[in-house]
Design an enzyme around this catalytic site. Structure first.
Site, short mmCIF file in Angstrom:
data_model
loop_
_atom_site.label_atom_id
_atom_site.label_comp_id
_atom_site.label_asym_id
_atom_site.label_seq_id
_atom_site.Cartn_x
_atom_site.Cartn_y
_atom_site.Cartn_z
N THR A 16 -39.46 -25.77 -40.54
CA THR A 16 -40.56 -26.58 -40.01
C THR A 16 -41.47 -27.07 -41.12
O THR A 16 -41.80 -28.26 -41.20
CB THR A 16 -41.36 -25.77 -38.98
N SER A 42 -30.92 -24.36 -48.32
CA SER A 42 -29.58 -23.78 -48.21
C SER A 42 -29.31 -23.40 -46.77
O SER A 42 -30.11 -22.71 -46.13
CB SER A 42 -29.46 -22.54 -49.10
N LYS A 81 -48.28 -28.34 -23.17
CA LYS A 81 -49.07 -27.12 -23.26
C LYS A 81 -50.55 -27.48 -23.08
O LYS A 81 -51.10 -28.28 -23.82
CB LYS A 81 -48.85 -26.44 -24.61
#
Length: 511
Positions: A16, A42, A81
């Site tokens: 993120t 990776s 939300k």
């Protein structure tokens, strides 16, 4: 201008934080002459990937990226939300909601809650939650976009955020970033090269022997803090004293239970459990103190309190509450877990990445890396962490729970001076004070202080200017208008379907 323009930015780590940085920086600076942005990650190194809830500031980030909200919601299996429900935090069988938006309607130049406090002294004991359209809509499973064009409607005072799949979110941002010219390099970093004179990082060397050179490095390597912590040796400010939870176990499950547009936090004997309902599954986790509970017990407690069948093996995480002594040192800036960690009780992790990116853009350096800008960045970042720490601590120390060693420890904590002053002011007069431009609003502080049982001894004198009957009438009217408005709103499921934001039914697990 002191120093030459930065031409090579290297982001170490995806997830993120890495892809938020890549997407935002490329969007803002993509047309800067000869600028290259490279992200090294990776596939063999997993990301934490459990932070699925946000706060309303995410809307500004989405606007910056010019995201289509419907597409964003579909691609990330997101739900809306309207706040966070806290269950059993004050005492067992008690709950309240920290809502987004505001309470009631300000009158006579002062905040609504002072009239609510006065009404209580007149025998009108209505819960504060009843005066928030976010709470009322959230509990009813309803959602609609805010309507700033209708200033007389409670919808004009509504704010919202999202709950989404963190892995899908990172992949979604990756597409945006690569469209803007970001180069992704696959590989595990095996060596960090530095300038022998000033210690600046000059390149990262990968397992296959490739070197990725840069002038500005952004460390998004997670808890490892590969560049800032391991390479540059920047220390860590440990806040375990105030925030003793240092472990978490996370696990997704099939859909089940209520589908409210709310994140839920339920207090447990040595911490708390999160529940984040998405369109395709529910995210769950148990945050706890290893000094007060063993991992096996924490895992069993989590598994016993799921709304559906588990979809993966438990993911165990270790962390320490706090932050790096500097978020920016020399030519390295850390974002996300590489710079610090505060438990996800108030869904602030993604916001801290977002604010770090915004601050970096505001203070963007040249190759001279002026110390004045670096010092300001570090000062403001440390302030952000301290403000959030105090807000999180409030939830723990203001509890009435006395049923475990953990809660007795929390209740006995001596708060930092800034939090102590906030509490004293509110107890004295019902006034909510904020310092500088801190993250949490008056609404946020009010909701948690009242929700955690802190009872003001007074209210603003102006609230006494209305006679008793008028005070009761206005307060009741505001509650009634909110209830009527919520009754006319679609359910979240209906809203998603009507606006082309719902995922196909086939992708839902036991919907």
């Amino acid at each position: 201008m002191n120093g030459d323009p930065i031409r090579k930015i290297v982001i170490v780590g995806g997830g993120t934080a890495g892809w938020m940085a890549a997407a935002a920086i490329s969007k803002i600076m993509g047309n800067f002459p000869r600028l290259t942005i490279t992200l090294v990650e990776s596939e063999a190194i997993g990301t934490v990937g459990v932070g699925e809830a946000t706060i309303p500031q995410i809307a500004a980030f989405n606007k910056l990226l010019e995201l289509d909200e419907r597409e964003f919601v579909r691609e990330t299996c997101a739900t809306y939300k309207l706040g966070i429900e806290f269950v059993d935090w004050l005492r067992p069988n008690h709950s309240y909601v920290h809502p987004f938006g505001s309470y009631g309607l300000d009158m006579l130049g002062i905040e609504f809650h002072h009239f609510w406090l006065r009404a209580r002294t007149l025998g009108q004991d209505i819960p504060l939650d009843d005066f928030s359209i976010a709470v009322a809509a959230g509990k009813a499973g309803k959602f609609f976009w805010p309507r700033p064009d209708q200033p007389n409607s409670p919808l004009s005072r509504l704010s919202y955020a999202f709950q989404f799949d963190a892995g899908r979110y990172a992949r979604y941002l990756r597409k945006i970033a690569e469209t803007c010219g970001v180069l992704r390099v696959e590989g595990k970093v095996t060596q960090v090269l530095q300038n022998s004179e000033n210690g600046h990082v000059t390149a990262v060397k990968l397992e296959d022997g490739q070197s990725v050179e840069g002038e500005l490095f952004i460390d998004c390597s997670g808890f490892r803090s590969l560049l800032l912590g391991q390479t540059l040796g920047i220390g860590f400010t440990d806040w375990t004293k105030w925030l003793p939870c240092d472990r978490a176990v996370a696990i997704p499950c099939e859909l089940g239970g209520k589908r409210e547009p709310l994140t839920r936090s339920t207090a447990r004997p040595a911490g708390w459990q999160w529940r984040i309902p998405l369109q395709h599954r529910i995210g769950n986790g148990h945050v706890y103190s290893s000094a007060h509970m063993e991992p096996d017990e924490a895992t069993e407690m989590l598994l016993a309190n799921l709304d559906g069948t588990p979809l993966a093996e438990p993911n165990h995480l270790r962390f320490t509450a706090g932050h790096r002594d500097k978020a920016w040192d020399r030519n390295v800036v850390a974002l996300g877990l590489a710079g610090g960690f505060l438990e996800p009780l108030e869904s602030t992790a993604i916001h801290l990445v977002q604010s770090g990116i915004a601050r970096l853009m505001s203070l963007f350096p040249t190759t001279a890396f002026a110390q004045k800008e670096i010092d300001r960045y570090n000062r403001e970042t440390a302030s952000d962490y301290a403000d959030i720490r105090d807000f999180l601590l409030l939830h723990y120390m203001a509890s009435e729970r006395n049923d475990s060693e953990f809660w007795r420890y929390c209740r006995a904590l001596d708060p930092p001076d800034a939090l102590k002053e906030k509490l004293e002011m509110f107890r004295s007069s019902g006034r909510v004070i904020r310092e500088h431009n801190e993250l949490f609003t008056e609404t946020s502080w009010l909701s948690v202080m009242v929700g955690q049982g802190i009872d003001p001894q007074g209210y603003h004198p102006v609230a006494g200017m209305l006679d008793e009957e008028e005070t009761r009438r206005r307060v009741s009217h505001i509650r009634d208008v909110i209830q009527t408005t919520v009754g006319q709103m679609p359910t979240q499921e209906e809203f998603l379907a009507q606006n082309g934001a719902a995922i196909p039914a086939s992708e839902r697990l036991n919907a």
